[in-house]
Enzyme design. Structure first.
Site, PDB file in Angstrom:
ATOM      1  N   ARG A 168     -10.946  -8.787  -2.107  1.00 16.45           N
ATOM      2  CA  ARG A 168      -9.248  -9.297  -1.918  1.00 16.45           C
ATOM      3  C   ARG A 168      -9.237 -11.231  -2.854  1.00 16.45           C
ATOM      4  NH1 ARG A 168      -8.718 -11.721   4.325  1.00 16.45           N
ATOM      5  NH2 ARG A 168     -10.701 -11.551   4.636  1.00 16.45           N
ATOM      6  N   GLU A 190       8.924  -5.183   1.836  1.00 15.64           N
ATOM      7  CA  GLU A 190       7.853  -4.880   1.260  1.00 15.64           C
ATOM      8  C   GLU A 190       8.792  -3.532   0.700  1.00 15.64           C
ATOM      9  OE1 GLU A 190       7.237  -4.511   4.992  1.00 15.64           O
ATOM     10  OE2 GLU A 190       5.483  -5.477   4.980  1.00 15.64           O
ATOM     11  N   PHE A 242       1.198  -1.098   3.786  1.00 13.38           N
ATOM     12  CA  PHE A 242       2.310  -1.216   3.776  1.00 13.38           C
ATOM     13  C   PHE A 242       3.212  -1.021   1.989  1.00 13.38           C
ATOM     14  CE2 PHE A 242       1.543  -4.168   6.743  1.00 13.38           C
ATOM     15  CZ  PHE A 242       1.629  -3.268   8.052  1.00 13.38           C
ATOM     16  N   HIS A 264      -6.614  -5.012   2.811  1.00 17.12           N
ATOM     17  CA  HIS A 264      -6.842  -4.365   3.714  1.00 17.12           C
ATOM     18  C   HIS A 264      -6.972  -2.690   3.854  1.00 17.12           C
ATOM     19  CE1 HIS A 264      -5.955  -8.549   4.646  1.00 17.12           C
ATOM     20  NE2 HIS A 264      -6.530  -8.548   5.524  1.00 17.12           N
ATOM     21  N   ASP A 308      -7.846  -4.696  14.160  1.00 19.94           N
ATOM     22  CA  ASP A 308      -6.601  -4.905  14.150  1.00 19.94           C
ATOM     23  C   ASP A 308      -6.456  -2.763  14.345  1.00 19.94           C
ATOM     24  OD1 ASP A 308      -5.944  -6.431  13.367  1.00 19.94           O
ATOM     25  OD2 ASP A 308      -5.266  -6.927  11.952  1.00 19.94           O
ATOM     26  N   ARG A 321     -10.545  -5.962   2.881  1.00 25.39           N
ATOM     27  CA  ARG A 321     -10.689  -7.133   3.518  1.00 25.39           C
ATOM     28  C   ARG A 321     -12.208  -7.546   3.444  1.00 25.39           C
ATOM     29  NH1 ARG A 321     -11.254  -7.388   9.243  1.00 25.39           N
ATOM     30  NH2 ARG A 321     -10.857  -9.194  10.214  1.00 25.39           N
TER      31      ARG A 321
END
Lengths: 314, 280
Positions: free
Chosen positions: A10, A58, A83, A109, A117, A167
């Site tokens: 990323r 989104e 998303f 991610h 998460d 990530r």
């Protein structure tokens, strides 16, 4: 031996956008309130007038990207894979895929390595979703060098591209001096005759490490880095099937619909050989440190070695 | 509005309505009700307002229209055919295998600026086009037409927030407020009312047109819209679903069903009579 440097793809993504901005004046970047995490914040800082935050919305972001592309801009739309591919799937299909607009989706991610998460944010389904859209190119870079080259290739490609970034800091395995990225062409990292390990993204490094261990035990494994899931390098995969007779696929993604399925689709039609898929099984993830989760879900060199030996009956 | 221009627009709108019926009749499917309710609006936009050139459908500085309520494509196709973007004969193969005219708008059809039809998505694309206009300091304007049922989609309000935030005064959204959706009256299904207050609350300038079939009122609304700077404009037009065909007006059943041969003949006769009256 020098320690291998690591960087999350990323981060490479955010840097590449910024580095390429001058060369591509129509390039604009959209994000959905995650610029700090997707690393488009790097671009935002350098080119604030070419960055548009869409807020936590989104679906609209993907539609706005479609409209920008229809009017001749070169938009990158960024958010987490969950998303981008999940929540906004239908907008990506109907507003970007169907009109075949020149939108690049930078999804970060992705996979189980999101870590703490937990399941809601660990997208193990995006490759499957995106590769069903006609005309969509799907790229999963393995390291910093490949990620940056992929962003450039996506810019030069006329049509929608889904790019999957991670990530977690990933080891930088490619040599920038010699590395060449060709859209839709896999890379043979290691030749071998006993079996072929086909890997993508974060698992490419694990596959290479597994092949080294297997070599020490007398097993000659071929390793293919398939950075472009779609269009798939069928020639390279069929050749591997013909020459090694067995395939193990490895991906940080559900075993349903991802790289493994794409490889099965190919070989079942063109050169049927047994394929064993390593990936996230038909289950949700959960919270925990990324490194531990990868081990737990079998996304490690250790499990690749064990699986290959089992497949070969050794 | 000048009476000659008005009469000319009324005649064209009548032709557009005939095109809607011809298309849906030959397709044996489609959505005549909501197509007929926007016939006057589309006629005004394509004949009196928008900067478009049928010979150069892709010219970069053209005004753009995204039919967010894409199921009413028969009306868009009819006005594009009237303007000469393609042959009117194409209307007879609407929805047929191998035909150019798809059930919902496709960007590859001359004059169609965006694929649409999955409700709630067109307005976002219109926002993107308007944003591109701002980035490039282009002179074009973007129009998008939404259904009143369509605005029940959450994405519409994401787009509404976005357009106001970025001050997209080169964007005009028209809500075709015919009051009916598939399952019944919009106020009874899951009411999006009050529509004007919602757009106002989202930071838009709102204009209400009480009769969407009166060209004087349509023109007044767009003239007012043109004076607004710094924010997008929403025109809420009160329309009649099925307008122009007696047995289709305000009948929810005509949302998504095509006329049979007998109904087609009757409808066409009514419209031909209306046209003859205008031409008298």
């Amino acid at each position: 031996m020098a320690e291998i440097k690591k960087k999350a793809t990323r981060e490479s993504y955010g840097e590449a956008l910024t580095e390429l901005a001058e060369q591509y004046p129509n390039l604009v970047v959209l994000d959905a309130d995650l610029a700090a995490a997707t690393k488009t914040g790097i671009f935002k800082k350098a080119y604030p007038e070419r960055f548009f935050d869409c807020g936590i919305a989104e679906e609209n972001m993907m539609g706005v990207a479609a409209g920008l592309a229809a009017a001749g801009m070169l938009p990158f739309a960024s958010t987490f894979a969950m998303f981008a591919a999940g929540r906004a799937y239908e907008i990506v299909r109907n507003s970007i895929g169907y009109p075949h607009l020149n939108v690049k989706i930078g999804a970060t991610h992705a996979g189980i390595s999101v870590g703490e998460d937990g399941a809601t944010h660990q997208c193990n389904e995006d490759i499957a979703l995106m590769r069903t859209i006609p005309g969509m190119t799907v790229i999963v870079p393995s390291d910093d060098i490949e990620a940056k080259a992929a962003v450039k290739a996506a810019l030069d490609h006329d049509g929608p591209v889904y790019m999957r970034f991670g990530r977690l800091a990933a080891p930088i395995l490619n040599d920038p001096a010699t590395y060449k990225f060709e859209l839709g062409k896999g890379i043979t990292l290691r030749d071998g005759k006993d079996i072929t390990i086909v890997a993508t993204g974060l698992m490419v490094g694990e596959a290479a490490a597994a092949a080294e261990q297997l070599a020490a035990e007398g097993i000659d494994a071929r390793v293919l880095n398939i950075h472009t899931i779609k269009p798939l390098d069928e020639e390279l995969i069929v050749k591997a099937a013909q020459e090694t007779g067995r395939i193990v696929t490895v991906e940080e993604h559900s075993i349903i619909g991802g790289l493994g399925s794409a490889v099965c689709d190919c070989v079942s039609a063109k050169c049927p050989v047994p394929v064993t898929k390593i990936g996230v099984n038909d289950e949700f993830g959960h919270s925990g440190p990324a490194v531990d989760l990868l081990k737990e879900f079998g996304l490690s060199a250790e499990n690749i070695v064990a699986t290959v030996k089992k497949v070969l009956g050794k | 509005m000048d009476e000659t221009i008005k009469k000319s627009l009324q005649k064209t709108a009548c032709q557009v309505r005939m095109g809607v019926l011809t298309g849906t009749f030959h397709a044996k499917s489609g959505h005549p009700g909501g197509s007929l309710s926007i016939a006057d609006l589309l006629t005004y936009l394509y004949c009196a307002k928008m900067h478009v050139d049928p010979k150069h459908p892709d010219m970069p500085d053209r005004d753009r229209l995204v039919l967010s309520k894409g199921h009413t494509a028969p009306a868009l196709y009819a006005i594009l055919a009237e303007r000469g973007f393609f042959d009117k004969k194409e209307l007879e193969s609407l929805r047929h295998i191998g035909a150019m005219l798809q059930g919902h708008p496709c960007i590859h059809t001359p004059g169609v600026d965006m694929s649409s039809g999955s409700l709630g998505q067109g307005i976002s694309a219109a926002c993107g086009m308007a944003l591109a206009g701002k980035v490039k300091s282009a002179s074009y304007h973007v129009y998008t037409i939404l259904g009143d049922g369509e605005i029940e989609e959450g994405q519409v309000w994401e787009a509404a927030m976005f357009a106001a935030h970025y001050g997209l005064d080169n964007l005009t959204a028209i809500v075709d407020n015919n009051g009916l959706q598939i399952d019944g009256k919009i106020t009874e299904v899951c009411s999006p009312e009050p529509i004007d207050e919602k757009f106002r609350a989202f930071g838009w300038h709102v204009i209400v047109v009480n009769d969407a079939h009166d060209f004087d009122q349509i023109e007044a609304a767009f003239n007012e819209a043109e004076t607004i700077t710094g924010k997008p404009v929403a025109i809420i037009q009160k329309s009649v679903k099925g307008k122009g065909v007696s047995f289709m007006e305000n009948q929810v059943g005509w949302h998504g069903s095509a006329p049979n041969a007998e109904q087609y003949e009757q409808a066409m006769n009514e419209l031909k009579a209306a046209l003859a009256e205008l031409e008298a």
